[in-house]
Design a protein around this motif. Structure first.
Motif, PDB file in Angstrom:
ATOM      1  N   TYR A  50      44.495  36.008  27.731  1.00  0.00           N
ATOM      2  CA  TYR A  50      42.913  36.224  26.903  1.00  0.00           C
ATOM      3  C   TYR A  50      42.641  35.051  25.955  1.00  0.00           C
ATOM      4  N   PRO A  51      41.740  34.161  26.382  1.00  0.00           N
ATOM      5  CA  PRO A  51      40.962  34.153  27.753  1.00  0.00           C
ATOM      6  C   PRO A  51      42.009  33.667  28.944  1.00  0.00           C
ATOM      7  N   THR A  52      41.579  33.860  29.829  1.00  0.00           N
ATOM      8  CA  THR A  52      42.138  33.352  31.133  1.00  0.00           C
ATOM      9  C   THR A  52      41.514  32.530  32.221  1.00  0.00           C
ATOM     10  N   LYS A  53      42.194  31.776  33.026  1.00  0.00           N
ATOM     11  CA  LYS A  53      41.526  30.958  33.726  1.00  0.00           C
ATOM     12  C   LYS A  53      41.660  31.306  35.094  1.00  0.00           C
ATOM     13  N   ILE A  54      42.386  32.580  35.350  1.00  0.00           N
ATOM     14  CA  ILE A  54      42.424  32.881  36.873  1.00  0.00           C
ATOM     15  C   ILE A  54      41.405  33.201  37.488  1.00  0.00           C
ATOM     16  N   LYS A  55      41.384  32.980  38.818  1.00  0.00           N
ATOM     17  CA  LYS A  55      40.257  32.669  39.758  1.00  0.00           C
ATOM     18  C   LYS A  55      39.546  34.294  39.955  1.00  0.00           C
ATOM     19  N   GLU A  56      40.644  35.188  39.934  1.00  0.00           N
ATOM     20  CA  GLU A  56      40.196  36.570  40.352  1.00  0.00           C
ATOM     21  C   GLU A  56      39.090  37.139  39.479  1.00  0.00           C
ATOM     22  N   ASN A  57      38.073  37.785  40.237  1.00  0.00           N
ATOM     23  CA  ASN A  57      36.927  38.177  39.546  1.00  0.00           C
ATOM     24  C   ASN A  57      37.258  39.788  39.029  1.00  0.00           C
ATOM     25  N   VAL A  58      36.123  40.051  37.905  1.00  0.00           N
ATOM     26  CA  VAL A  58      36.095  41.757  37.665  1.00  0.00           C
ATOM     27  C   VAL A  58      35.449  42.229  38.777  1.00  0.00           C
ATOM     28  N   LYS A  59      35.941  42.650  39.751  1.00  0.00           N
ATOM     29  CA  LYS A  59      35.225  43.114  40.884  1.00  0.00           C
ATOM     30  C   LYS A  59      35.087  44.301  40.944  1.00  0.00           C
ATOM     31  N   TYR A  60      34.105  44.820  41.986  1.00  0.00           N
ATOM     32  CA  TYR A  60      33.714  46.174  42.401  1.00  0.00           C
ATOM     33  C   TYR A  60      34.542  46.665  43.585  1.00  0.00           C
ATOM     34  N   ILE A  61      34.626  47.958  43.848  1.00  0.00           N
ATOM     35  CA  ILE A  61      35.153  48.651  44.919  1.00  0.00           C
ATOM     36  C   ILE A  61      34.020  48.717  46.013  1.00  0.00           C
ATOM     37  N   SER A  62      34.423  48.506  47.222  1.00  0.00           N
ATOM     38  CA  SER A  62      33.661  48.535  48.479  1.00  0.00           C
ATOM     39  C   SER A  62      34.432  49.385  49.366  1.00  0.00           C
ATOM     40  N   THR A  63      33.478  50.222  49.885  1.00  0.00           N
ATOM     41  CA  THR A  63      34.029  51.298  51.294  1.00  0.00           C
ATOM     42  C   THR A  63      33.902  50.793  52.316  1.00  0.00           C
ATOM     43  N   PRO A  64      34.940  51.190  53.374  1.00  0.00           N
ATOM     44  CA  PRO A  64      34.741  50.544  54.524  1.00  0.00           C
ATOM     45  C   PRO A  64      33.381  51.032  55.250  1.00  0.00           C
TER      46      PRO A  64
END
Length: 260
Positions: A196-210
């Motif tokens: 923290y802070p980080t430079k990782i590419k992964e976003n703070v994402k949402y969950i989506s359903t199929p």
């Protein structure tokens, strides 16, 4: 005039950086629902966060294989989209929780033979902050306690990162949670490391359903829990008739689910 322009650029850039700044915490999650004392399967987990939202995931096949792929242990695919790796139930998506502060909403999914998706108003936790402190990593942490969905929890949080996030659905403290467990340690989250802070590419994402799959409410999830218990009990009663000398113990929701 030039100084004013430069000051404006500096303030704007700093503000934008603060908005975009994110971090990641790596946890271990021990599931000991049937035994307690933190004597259970130990899974890798992490939480990505910024000032607006957090994303937590565990029981994900790639997290387990990445660390242990060189070990000569069993990795078995089941026929329902999940796997058992080193005794841990995992899936491609993992068990996920997303918490958005502004929307006051929490999305989650977990693998129960199939992926089960839940959307709910962020559950309120009535924390009591204690005087006790301890050091976790390089952070001074304060102790807090709360009863939440069937269990009494102890959490250790740090105000050095003043965000209300924590592992799984634990939330609402004036600092980020680095360690937490219920009083019998049926479930235990422990701190491994932080960037923290980080430079990782992964976003703070949402969950989506199929496609074709809708989010369920928490009340619907509770009904599903009871249905699962009833099915198990029915199977045991049938087995009892075939094997009358074997003692079958009826399952408890508290031994199958973290929350109930």
């Amino acid at each position: 005039m030039k100084k004013i322009i430069l000051l404006f650029i500096f303030v704007t850039t700093t503000h934008s950086f603060a908005q975009l700044q994110k971090g990641i915490i790596y946890y271990g999650e021990i599931n000991a629902l049937q035994s307690g004392d933190a004597k259970g399967t130990d899974s890798n987990a992490y939480m990505v966060f910024n000032k607006n939202q957090s994303y937590y995931v565990t029981a994900k096949d790639s997290l387990e294989k990445a660390e242990k792929m060189n070990e000569e242990k069993t990795y078995l695919n089941d026929d329902k989209g999940g796997s058992i790796y080193l005794g841990t139930k995992v899936s491609k998506q993992g068990d996920q929780v997303v918490y958005n502060i502004a929307k006051k909403t929490m999305w989650s999914n977990l693998f129960l033979g199939k992926q089960f998706y839940i959307k709910e108003i962020t559950p309120k936790m009535n924390w009591k902050i204690e005087k006790e402190t301890k050091k976790i990593g390089s952070f001074i942490c304060k102790k807090a306690t709360s009863f939440f969905r069937g269990r009494n929890y102890i959490a250790w949080f740090t105000t050095e990162i003043a965000l209300p996030f924590g592992p799984w659905k634990l939330n609402g403290l004036p600092g980020i949670i680095l360690e937490a467990y219920d009083t019998n340690k049926h479930i235990y989250w422990y701190f491994k490391s932080i960037e923290y802070p980080t430079k990782i590419k992964e976003n703070v994402k949402y969950i989506s359903t199929p496609k074709g799959i809708a989010f369920k409410s928490f009340d619907e999830f509770k009904l599903f829990q009871q249905e699962q218990i009833d099915v198990t009990i029915d199977k045991q009663r049938i087995a009892q008739k075939r094997f009358p000398n074997v003692i079958f113990i009826d399952p408890k929701i508290s031994e199958q689910f973290i929350e109930f």
